[in-house]
Design a protein around this motif. Sequence first.
Motif, short mmCIF file in Angstrom:
data_model
loop_
_atom_site.label_atom_id
_atom_site.label_comp_id
_atom_site.label_asym_id
_atom_site.label_seq_id
_atom_site.Cartn_x
_atom_site.Cartn_y
_atom_site.Cartn_z
N ALA A 1 -2.91 -6.09 5.84
CA ALA A 1 -2.85 -7.52 4.76
C ALA A 1 -3.22 -7.89 3.44
CB ALA A 1 -1.91 -9.13 4.81
N GLY B 1 -1.10 -2.47 7.20
CA GLY B 1 -2.03 -1.67 7.14
C GLY B 1 -3.09 -1.59 6.88
N VAL B 2 -4.27 -0.92 6.67
CA VAL B 2 -6.06 -1.06 6.85
C VAL B 2 -6.42 -0.16 5.61
CG1 VAL B 2 -8.16 -0.08 8.02
CG2 VAL B 2 -6.14 -1.21 9.69
N ARG C 1 0.10 -8.35 -4.37
CA ARG C 1 -0.16 -8.33 -5.47
C ARG C 1 0.78 -9.58 -6.83
NH1 ARG C 1 -0.19 -3.66 -3.69
NH2 ARG C 1 -2.20 -2.51 -2.94
N LYS D 1 -9.83 6.23 5.87
CA LYS D 1 -9.41 5.70 6.56
C LYS D 1 -10.12 5.43 7.72
CE LYS D 1 -6.84 3.89 3.85
NZ LYS D 1 -5.54 3.17 3.88
N HIS E 1 -10.11 -4.46 5.57
CA HIS E 1 -8.94 -5.34 5.29
C HIS E 1 -8.20 -4.89 5.74
CE1 HIS E 1 -7.07 -3.49 1.32
NE2 HIS E 1 -6.54 -3.73 2.00
N GLY F 1 0.77 -1.08 0.26
CA GLY F 1 0.13 0.08 0.01
C GLY F 1 0.86 1.23 0.30
N GLY F 2 -0.06 2.71 0.15
CA GLY F 2 0.68 3.60 0.32
C GLY F 2 1.39 3.78 1.51
N THR F 3 0.34 3.95 2.36
CA THR F 3 1.17 4.98 3.43
C THR F 3 2.25 4.67 4.50
OG1 THR F 3 -1.29 4.31 4.16
CG2 THR F 3 0.79 4.70 6.34
N ASN G 1 4.00 -4.41 -4.31
CA ASN G 1 5.03 -4.33 -2.96
C ASN G 1 6.46 -4.38 -2.34
OD1 ASN G 1 2.06 -4.01 -2.16
ND2 ASN G 1 2.13 -5.33 -1.34
N ASP H 1 2.10 -9.12 3.01
CA ASP H 1 1.31 -9.43 1.15
C ASP H 1 2.05 -9.50 -0.07
OD1 ASP H 1 0.24 -7.15 1.49
OD2 ASP H 1 -1.55 -7.63 0.60
#
Length: 240
Positions: A145, A137-138, A71, A194, A143, A39-41, A81, A69
């Motif tokens: 991961a 992250g969330v 992709r 979020k 969700h 993710g980006g965070t 990732n 996790d």
Amino acid sequence: MEVFDDLEAMSRAAARLFVATAKKATEAKGRFTVALAGGGTPRSTYKLLAQHAFRDQIRWEAVHIFWSDERCVPADDPRSNVGMARLALLDHVPVPDEQVYPIRWMDDPRKSAADYETVLHTTFGQAPPRFDLILLGVGEDGHTASLFPGTPALAEMESWVVAVMSKDPPRVTLTYPVLNSASTVAFLVSGINKADALHKVIDEPDAADPPPAARIHPTDGVLRFFVDNPAASKLGGIND
Ligand code: 6PG
């Protein structure tokens, strides 16, 4: 939970946690095992860790890098990732290449998952892996991961790694037994988008159908939340 003014302050605190956890683990066991979030965070945290002030405090030769996790795309795809972490962090620090364990992209995501489980067994043995640190992250749907609402991965209690075939691209994710075996799990959550999800995770964990992130409870470890003000804006205890 720690709440910060903005993503920058939050990322600094997360980078400090990374350094402190690495130091403690390295001193105690001679190695530090960490699973990075996608993710980006976390990008800002990774970039900070690549800067001298943080980088020079870590014994990178003792660091072992995994992912929570991935992709199912090649590493040079912007959605990867591993690719993100390499650009932001790993290309700038002296971590030995053989201690970086990407989730490998294969023709079948189920093969990638099985392959990663073997990788984990090689490093951690037969007991569920006890990572020193797992970053998560969330998502807006709660969700974490690649454990998405309503997917079979949520019920997986045996395998350590599974494929999530219903996503496009499919994903590969660590499962609850691994995530909840960690010594420290740290969520990084930023942005007003979020706020609803975080409220459900923190304030309504016992709801009939809790968001996947609400089921992260290390059985013998510490759970930390690094959150910025916008993401925290709907939390009960803080805003009442
Ligand atoms: C991913 C993740 C995922 C992520 C959340 C939050 O690979 O995308 O592992 O669980 O942490 O979706 O993503 P952001 O940080 O981009 O908001």
